[in-house]
Write a protein that holds these residues in place. Sequence first.
Motif, short mmCIF file in Angstrom:
data_model
loop_
_atom_site.label_atom_id
_atom_site.label_comp_id
_atom_site.label_asym_id
_atom_site.label_seq_id
_atom_site.Cartn_x
_atom_site.Cartn_y
_atom_site.Cartn_z
N TYR A 36 0.83 -1.20 0.00
CA TYR A 36 0.00 0.00 0.00
C TYR A 36 0.87 1.26 0.00
O TYR A 36 0.59 2.21 -0.72
N TYR A 37 1.93 1.25 0.80
CA TYR A 37 2.85 2.40 0.88
C TYR A 37 3.48 2.69 -0.48
O TYR A 37 3.65 3.85 -0.86
N VAL A 41 -1.67 -1.13 -4.73
CA VAL A 41 -2.87 -1.45 -3.96
C VAL A 41 -3.40 -2.85 -4.27
O VAL A 41 -3.80 -3.58 -3.37
N GLY A 44 -1.37 -5.25 -2.47
CA GLY A 44 -1.65 -5.10 -1.05
C GLY A 44 -2.92 -5.83 -0.64
O GLY A 44 -2.97 -6.46 0.41
#
Length: 80
Positions: A36-37, A41, A44
């Motif tokens: 996510y970072y 996504v 993730g």
Amino acid sequence: MSERRAATGRAYTRNKNKVAAAIFAILLGWIGVHKYYLGRVGQGILYTLFFWTGIPGLLGLIEGIIYLTMDDERFWEKYG
């Protein structure tokens, strides 16, 4: 944020910290926080969905080590 040109001629910025990504991957990789970072996504979500298998935890540990050993320029080209 400085803007650079990758070998492909594509512009990239240094807006992600590779040490932070590595720490997220090593400590919280089992739920995909590092993905996510880094703006991945979809990956993730997969890590979050399959955390119960333990595989994302192992992958997170490996990816954290890879991030720490990766050259700065290469990291920013790929994730910057």
